[in-house]
Design a protein around this motif. Structure first.
Motif, short mmCIF file in Angstrom:
data_model
loop_
_atom_site.label_atom_id
_atom_site.label_comp_id
_atom_site.label_asym_id
_atom_site.label_seq_id
_atom_site.Cartn_x
_atom_site.Cartn_y
_atom_site.Cartn_z
N GLU A 8 2.43 17.20 35.07
CA GLU A 8 1.58 18.25 34.51
C GLU A 8 2.42 19.48 34.19
O GLU A 8 2.28 20.09 33.14
N TYR A 9 3.31 19.81 35.09
CA TYR A 9 4.18 20.97 34.87
C TYR A 9 5.07 20.74 33.65
O TYR A 9 5.28 21.64 32.84
N LEU A 10 5.58 19.52 33.54
CA LEU A 10 6.49 19.20 32.43
C LEU A 10 5.73 18.96 31.12
O LEU A 10 6.33 18.85 30.07
N ASN A 11 4.40 18.85 31.24
CA ASN A 11 3.57 18.57 30.08
C ASN A 11 3.97 17.24 29.42
O ASN A 11 4.11 17.15 28.21
N ARG A 12 4.15 16.23 30.27
CA ARG A 12 4.52 14.91 29.78
C ARG A 12 3.53 13.87 30.26
O ARG A 12 2.96 14.00 31.35
N SER A 27 -0.75 5.65 41.41
CA SER A 27 -1.84 5.65 42.37
C SER A 27 -2.39 7.07 42.43
O SER A 27 -1.82 7.93 43.08
N ASN A 28 -3.46 7.29 41.69
CA ASN A 28 -4.00 8.64 41.49
C ASN A 28 -2.90 9.58 41.03
O ASN A 28 -2.25 9.31 40.03
N ASP A 29 -2.65 10.62 41.81
CA ASP A 29 -1.62 11.59 41.42
C ASP A 29 -0.25 11.23 41.97
O ASP A 29 0.70 11.97 41.81
#
Ligand SMILES: [Zn+2]
Length: 144
Positions: free
Chosen positions: A57-61, A81-83
């Motif tokens: 999420e931070y890397l926006n990838r 596995s989920n996050d």
């Protein structure tokens, strides 16, 4: 340019600078500081990345892209596995962090301006790194 118009020009520039809102500067100087990888071992041969979702999420990838990259680099399958991400191998956190840093260098950082505000896009069959800061479009090696 004569002296008078030069003075006027200078004044105009100075005025323009004072009108730039504070937030404009903040955006430019925003530090790129991705979360450090956090892991635990599951049994003998599994390494779980606890904050995989946070990192992508931070890397926006797309998490799938980083998962595939890790699979290739570490030569081990990985299942989401989920996050979290479960790597079917035992790997220490330093190696993992270095591998992620390598991904960032190749697939996040703009090779032209060095910025990190980028997007990864598929153009026809090529993978392109598009920079939101300088507008550069750089081809990157495919992740298969
Ligand atoms: Zn750039």
């Amino acid at each position: 340019m004569d002296l008078k118009s030069r003075e006027a020009y200078q004044k105009m520039i100075e005025e323009a600078y004072t009108k730039i809102p504070e937030t404009g500067y903040k955006q430019v100087t925003t530090r790129f500081n991705p979360p450090t990888v956090r892991i635990f071992y599951q049994g003998k041969n599994k390494t779980v990345i606890l904050n995989f979702g946070e990192i992508t999420e931070y890397l926006n990838r797309d998490p799938n892209i980083l998962r595939k990259f890790l699979t290739l680099e570490l030569a081990a399958p990985a299942s989401p596995s989920n996050d979290r991400l479960i790597l079917h191998t035992r790997v220490d956190d330093i190696t993992l962090q270095n591998t992620i840093n390598y991904f960032i260098k190749r697939y996040v950082k703009c090779p032209v301006c060095g910025g990190y505000d980028t997007k990864l896009e598929k153009v026809r069959r090529n993978l392109m790194l598009k920079c939101e800061i300088c507008g550069a479009e750089s081809p990157v090696p495919p992740i298969k």
